[in-house]
Write a protein that holds these residues in place. Structure first.
Motif, PDB file in Angstrom:
ATOM      1  N   ARG A   5       0.807  -1.216   0.000  1.00  0.00           N
ATOM      2  CA  ARG A   5       0.000   0.000   0.000  1.00  0.00           C
ATOM      3  C   ARG A   5       0.844   1.271   0.000  1.00  0.00           C
ATOM      4  N   SER A   6       2.105   1.146   0.346  1.00  0.00           N
ATOM      5  CA  SER A   6       2.977   2.321   0.351  1.00  0.00           C
ATOM      6  C   SER A   6       3.621   2.558  -1.008  1.00  0.00           C
ATOM      7  N   THR A   7       3.282   1.718  -1.998  1.00  0.00           N
ATOM      8  CA  THR A   7       3.810   1.863  -3.349  1.00  0.00           C
ATOM      9  C   THR A   7       2.663   2.108  -4.319  1.00  0.00           C
ATOM     10  N   SER A   8       2.994   2.307  -5.579  1.00  0.00           N
ATOM     11  CA  SER A   8       1.961   2.437  -6.613  1.00  0.00           C
ATOM     12  C   SER A   8       2.365   1.597  -7.817  1.00  0.00           C
ATOM     13  N   SER A   9       1.373   1.139  -8.558  1.00  0.00           N
ATOM     14  CA  SER A   9       1.630   0.230  -9.676  1.00  0.00           C
ATOM     15  C   SER A   9       0.869   0.647 -10.919  1.00  0.00           C
ATOM     16  N   ASP A  34      -7.120  -0.789  -5.546  1.00  0.00           N
ATOM     17  CA  ASP A  34      -6.990  -0.020  -4.305  1.00  0.00           C
ATOM     18  C   ASP A  34      -5.831  -0.499  -3.432  1.00  0.00           C
ATOM     19  N   ASN A  37      -2.677   0.831  -5.049  1.00  0.00           N
ATOM     20  CA  ASN A  37      -2.667   2.201  -5.586  1.00  0.00           C
ATOM     21  C   ASN A  37      -2.371   2.159  -7.082  1.00  0.00           C
ATOM     22  N   ALA A  38      -3.142   1.348  -7.791  1.00  0.00           N
ATOM     23  CA  ALA A  38      -2.822   1.030  -9.177  1.00  0.00           C
ATOM     24  C   ALA A  38      -3.834   1.580 -10.160  1.00  0.00           C
ATOM     25  N   ARG A  39      -3.389   1.674 -11.401  1.00  0.00           N
ATOM     26  CA  ARG A  39      -4.253   1.954 -12.537  1.00  0.00           C
ATOM     27  C   ARG A  39      -4.023   0.878 -13.596  1.00  0.00           C
ATOM     28  N   ARG A  64      -9.854   4.747 -12.935  1.00  0.00           N
ATOM     29  CA  ARG A  64      -8.612   3.987 -12.747  1.00  0.00           C
ATOM     30  C   ARG A  64      -8.293   3.107 -13.950  1.00  0.00           C
ATOM     31  N   ALA A  90       4.764   5.956 -10.615  1.00  0.00           N
ATOM     32  CA  ALA A  90       4.499   4.557 -10.273  1.00  0.00           C
ATOM     33  C   ALA A  90       5.812   3.857  -9.938  1.00  0.00           C
TER      34      ALA A  90
END
Length: 329
Positions: A5-9, A34, A37-39, A64, A90
């Motif tokens: 959750r502390s990263t994004s993808s 969610d 933290n992705a799209r 998203r 990301a």
């Protein structure tokens, strides 16, 4: 908060004419957005079967999900374009094949593994599954040593560091540092990428925490064209990096020359012996699958494997000979 959750993808799906699968695939991936933290980016190479309209409708309902036109059509260009357009900020790139299925926690497992192992790339094993008779036989071939040569990303293994595997996750910083995929490769862009990634000092981890299911071609013609492209891609990798193929590639390399040499049987009957030995070995392995593994698709799997061998070999030699012709002009 979990480390993921502390990263994004950025999840990228290159596709072409996948109207039958794309909506279900997006829905399969949506619960991971969610937590990561992705799209999702669907990079379409010019579909004419309604895929584009389906994705645009889905994107209109969920910010998203993003639609991206891929005018170059090939997968390497699709991934590069998606990272260039949407990769800023990301941490991880997750590559998804449209013609496959995945566990519900596939993306989350990949990110967790990358963080825990501190890997720059995470690759996965894949199982091939079929529905029609020919597809089932091809799946048996691709899951066997006859069809995959013992490739670990086909058969699976405990988690370990590797030189190459089926692409699943990459750190975007590492992806950008080596220039992304080489878009001159329509096939085997992943193997070429992994060669440069390792040369640059990055590490590739094959995870045993998750896997995927791949669906092979349903007819001989598309299967032949697919493996012909793989052979050309492997030859291009050799020509670009002087990276010699491994033993499991060297054996199929000989098939096309042996097949061509068989025509010399009109001069000397012995010329057909190598081709006969190869065909007998393949068919014998198919019979062993049928009897030893009690799999009725064994003999037809041998035929699929033979198509794969000769197509890969023909593609490899076609690329080498084409390069020689270009070099001597």
């Amino acid at each position: 908060m979990t480390p993921a959750r502390s990263t994004s993808s950025l999840i990228v799906i290159p596709c072409l004419n996948e109207a039958m699968h794309i909506e279900a695939l997006v829905e399969k991936l949506r619960p991971s957005l969610d937590p990561l933290n992705a799209r999702i980016v669907v990079a379409d190479g010019g579909s004419t079967d309604g895929t584009r309209e389906i994705v645009r409708d889905l994107a209109a309902e969920d910010a998203r999900l993003l639609f991206l036109d891929n005018p170059q059509r090939i997968q390497s260009a699709a991934i590069n374009l998606a990272v260039a357009e949407f990769g800023s900020g990301a941490d991880f790139l997750i590559r998804i094949d449209a013609h496959a299925t995945y566990p519900d926690d596939y993306c989350v497992r990949l990110v967790e593994e990358a963080i825990a192992i501190e890997a720059d790339s995470v690759v996965v094993a894949m199982e091939t599954v079929g529905h029609s008779i020919f597809q089932k036989a091809t799946a048996v071939a691709q899951n066997s040593k006859l069809g995959n040569g013992g490739s670990k990303h086909r058969t699976g293994a405990a988690g370990h560091w590797v030189e190459h595997g089926h692409h699943a996750l990459m750190r975007i910083d590492a992806f950008r540092a080596i220039g992304g995929y080489d878009e001159s490769f329509s096939h085997n862009e992943d193997a070429e990428f992994d060669y440069r990634l390792r040369k640059a000092g990055y590490r590739i981890w094959m995870t045993d925490k998750t896997t995927m299911v791949y669906y092979p071609r349903t007819r001989i013609g598309p299967l032949f064209r697919q493996y012909f492209g793989y052979g050309r891609g492997r030859a291009r990798n050799f020509l670009k990096h002087r990276a010699m193929p491994g033993v499991r590639q060297m054996l199929p390399m000989a098939v096309a020359p042996v097949a061509v040499g068989a025509f010399l049987a009109i001069i000397n009957w012995a010329a057909i012996i190598p081709l006969g030995v190869w065909a007998a070995a393949c068919l014998g392995y198919g019979v062993w699958i049928a009897l030893g593994q009690r799999n009725p698709y064994g003999p037809l799997a041998a035929v699929s494997a033979m198509v794969m061998h000769i197509a890969w070999s023909a593609g490899f030699w076609r690329e080498l000979l084409s390069f020689r012709d270009r070099a001597t002009r």
